[in-house]
Scaffold this active site. Structure first.
Site, PDB file in Angstrom:
ATOM      1  N   GLU A  45       0.840  -1.211   0.000  1.00 44.13           N
ATOM      2  CA  GLU A  45       0.000   0.000   0.000  1.00 44.13           C
ATOM      3  C   GLU A  45       0.871   1.256   0.000  1.00 44.13           C
ATOM      4  OE1 GLU A  45      -0.252  -2.558   2.014  1.00 44.13           O
ATOM      5  OE2 GLU A  45      -2.355  -3.125   2.348  1.00 44.13           O
TER       6      GLU A  45
ATOM      7  N   LYS B 120      -1.806 -11.364   2.758  1.00 47.33           N
ATOM      8  CA  LYS B 120      -0.901 -10.612   1.864  1.00 47.33           C
ATOM      9  C   LYS B 120      -0.382 -11.525   0.759  1.00 47.33           C
ATOM     10  CE  LYS B 120       1.274  -7.663   5.358  1.00 47.33           C
ATOM     11  NZ  LYS B 120       2.555  -7.384   5.981  1.00 47.33           N
TER      12      LYS B 120
HETATM   13  C1  G6Q Z   1       2.348  -3.134  13.312  1.00 50.01           C
HETATM   14  C2  G6Q Z   1       2.185  -3.941  12.123  1.00 50.01           C
HETATM   15  C3  G6Q Z   1       1.658  -3.269  10.875  1.00 50.01           C
HETATM   16  C4  G6Q Z   1       2.671  -2.412  10.141  1.00 50.01           C
HETATM   17  C5  G6Q Z   1       2.167  -2.109   8.747  1.00 50.01           C
HETATM   18  C6  G6Q Z   1       3.098  -1.209   7.965  1.00 50.01           C
HETATM   19  O1  G6Q Z   1       2.867  -3.534  14.341  1.00 50.01           O
HETATM   20  O2  G6Q Z   1       3.358  -4.619  11.897  1.00 50.01           O
HETATM   21  O3  G6Q Z   1       0.504  -2.535  11.113  1.00 50.01           O
HETATM   22  O4  G6Q Z   1       2.918  -1.230  10.818  1.00 50.01           O
HETATM   23  O5  G6Q Z   1       1.963  -3.308   8.084  1.00 50.01           O
HETATM   24  O6  G6Q Z   1       4.356  -1.758   7.879  1.00 50.01           O
HETATM   25  P1  G6Q Z   1       5.580  -0.896   7.401  1.00 50.01           P
HETATM   26  O7  G6Q Z   1       5.816   0.155   8.401  1.00 50.01           O
HETATM   27  O8  G6Q Z   1       6.727  -1.856   7.279  1.00 50.01           O
HETATM   28  O9  G6Q Z   1       5.202  -0.304   6.074  1.00 50.01           O
END
Ligand code: G6Q
Length: 547
Positions: free
Chosen positions: A214, A513
């Site tokens: 995303e 995912k």
């Molecule tokens: C939080 C999760 C998840 C993560 C997102 C974004 O503890 O791991 O919400 O923050 O998937 O990940 P990135 O910061 O790696 O883009």
């Protein structure tokens, strides 16, 4: 490792026995002839916070037994391990050190024998300088114009934390406008860019991994938008990156000055205290960002140093555990009475459900008891007009936290008294309800016929005995907000220890995912894969009807 039978331990069995006695009690009886407020509340004058947990279905004995459970689980010992950099995230073999990010003491914190404080403080200084440069125009856009708008592109914790805090501290904002783009639905970025001027817009790409679908898709759309207006060379003036993956940030075209690093000992959902908080620092100023860290540090010290019986996050945790594991409460409500805390329930929802939505324990076995609850939330008084009906009279049992502020930031008419009258009234209604006798008495007073009274009484009865905590804070400031967030972080940590689960990984988000990547190729017509008949039929309809 051998099976660990938590439910067979003495501390669990003692609670089971206590539950049988306590579940028969009503808060109306518990309050009779006793000053429960004295026994079950804590006032912290340094912070300006009152925590009242007297409206819980507990006796002194229950409280003691719950504390015995927490002590046997070695909550404090695990807290020490976390704060000292032990690798308590055992599935990812990582330390869990969001607490080091707000370590306001001069004490070193070691990971693998290396003190991480110099690096942490260097990034904080870089954030401070960047914020100053942005505000005084030293860091300007490619055409020399001052940055007026910041767009934070991130998702999950790289979005929700800074977004929630910016919303909560809006009153204190004195920097550029801040916007947040997270969803891969193109509507999010397009609606945000529609009214922005590329010459005065800065994008913060917030991603721990710098690979998230995303975020990278939105970042690339933002880049194209910028480059189509200002050309390739403009990128380094309009993009900065917050990440643990410096290599990927550089590949995107962001240069050293615009890279704000953090480390794998910072879990995503605990990252707003790190470089991920850059949008907060720019929006409200670095001093206020520091106050936010100080508030969290204050609670860290409280958590570490105050005995179990007076330790607010530990008390919050044991009460949630009590209802979750003995009363069968599958949902927990978080209810701030503050427009500024609009995003807070969603933040706690992610924090709690991603941390404690696990079914494998420390021994690698499946647990035979409930773990993390479903978090429901909304702001008062709005939520009173939507889901409170179920909380008062539904068949579900939903304990809740009410968060309120004594002094409002906006002083307008009698809004504050009306808001807080509702805050107190709801907790009173949930605890004590309205008996059949009281309902009849009210009807008689208003002149209803006997027939109508008999017909309506069952609908008007409120059972009460719905437990609540009141977290009543003197004022909403960066410091008290930091403290409030840290209270929930530690509550969640304590529960994870009590349930013997790893609160710091999130493998449950991976499968979807992986499958999405496979289906993406199919939607683009590049491959074909075998699925179940439902998925295949839906994909077929999508492809047939796609214009
Ligand atoms: C939080 C999760 C998840 C993560 C997102 C974004 O503890 O791991 O919400 O923050 O998937 O990940 P990135 O910061 O790696 O883009």
């Amino acid at each position: 490792m051998g099976k660990f039978e938590l439910k067979k331990t003495d501390v669990w069995q003692n609670l089971e026995k206590n539950y049988k006695k306590t579940a028969m009690l009503h808060l109306r009886d518990l309050f009779k002839g006793s000053n429960r407020f004295n026994e079950f509340s804590i006032r912290d004058n340094n912070l300006g916070l009152t925590f009242d947990y007297s409206k819980n279905i507990i006796t002194s004995e229950t409280f003691r037994l719950l504390m015995d459970f927490a002590k046997t689980a070695k909550v404090k010992e695990y807290a020490d391990k976390m704060f000292s950099g032990e690798k308590i995230n055992w599935t990812e073999k990582r330390a869990v050190l969001h607490t080091a990010l707000r370590n306001r003491s001069k004490k070193p914190v070691y990971v693998n024998g290396k003190n991480v404080m110099p690096e942490i403080n260097a990034v904080l200084s870089k954030m401070k300088k960047f914020n100053n440069d942005l505000r005084n125009g030293k860091w300007a856009g490619f055409t020399g114009k001052k940055i007026t708008d910041i767009v934070n592109i991130g998702i999950g914790c790289s979005d929700l934390g800074p977004r929630m805090v910016c919303e909560a501290l809006k009153y204190y904002a004195d920097g550029p406008n801040v916007h947040f783009v997270s969803n891969i639905d193109g509507a999010d970025i397009c609606e945000t860019l529609r009214n922005l001027n590329p010459e005065t817009t800065l994008f913060i790409i917030a991603s721990k991994t710098f690979t998230t679908l995303e975020t990278m898709t939105n970042a690339s759309t933002a880049r194209q938008w910028l480059v189509s207006k200002l050309g390739d060379k403009s990128v380094s003036k309009h993009f900065v990156g917050l990440s643990t993956n410096v290599k990927k940030v550089k590949e995107f075209g962001i240069d050293e000055n615009g890279i704000f690093e953090f480390w794998d000992f910072v879990g995503g959902r605990y990252s707003l205290w790190s470089a991920i908080g850059l949008s907060i620092a720019c929006y409200v100023g670095f001093d206020r960002f520091t106050e936010l860290l100080e508030g969290a540090y204050y609670i860290d010290q409280h958590f570490l140093n105050v005995p179990y019986e007076k330790n607010i996050p530990i008390i919050m945790a044991i009460l949630g555990f009590w209802y979750n594991n003995f009363f069968g409460a599958s949902t927990y409500a978080v209810l701030p009475y503050s427009q500024y805390l609009y995003k807070f329930p969603a933040y706690v929802q992610q924090e709690d459900m991603e941390s404690n939505g696990k079914f494998i324990n420390r021994e690698g076995d499946r647990v035979d008891y409930e773990t993390g609850p479903v978090i429901l939330g909304g702001i008062g008084t709005n939520a009173q007009h939507s889901f409170y009906q179920l909380v008062h009279q539904g068949t579900k049992f939903i304990p809740s936290d009410f968060i309120g502020f004594i002094n409002s930031l906006e002083k307008v008419g009698d809004h504050q008294e009306k808001l807080m009258a509702n805050y107190f009234a709801q907790m009173e209604a949930l605890a004590f309800g309205l008996t059949k006798e009281q309902v009849v008495e009210n009807f008689v007073r208003t002149g209803f016929s006997q027939a109508d009274i008999e017909f309506l009484v069952p609908y008007k009865v409120f059972d009460g005995n719905r437990p609540t905590n009141s977290i009543l804070i003197d004022s909403l400031t960066p410091r008290t907000l930091g403290a409030l967030i840290a209270l929930y972080e530690h509550k969640i940590f304590v529960q994870g220890i009590m349930w013997r689960i790893n609160s710091f990984d999130q493998w449950g988000v991976e499968l979807g995912k992986v499958l999405a990547n496979v289906i993406l190729l199919e939607l683009k017509g590049e491959t074909y894969s075998k699925h179940d008949v439902s998925t295949e039929s839906l994909i077929k309809i999508y492809r047939d009807k796609r214009k």
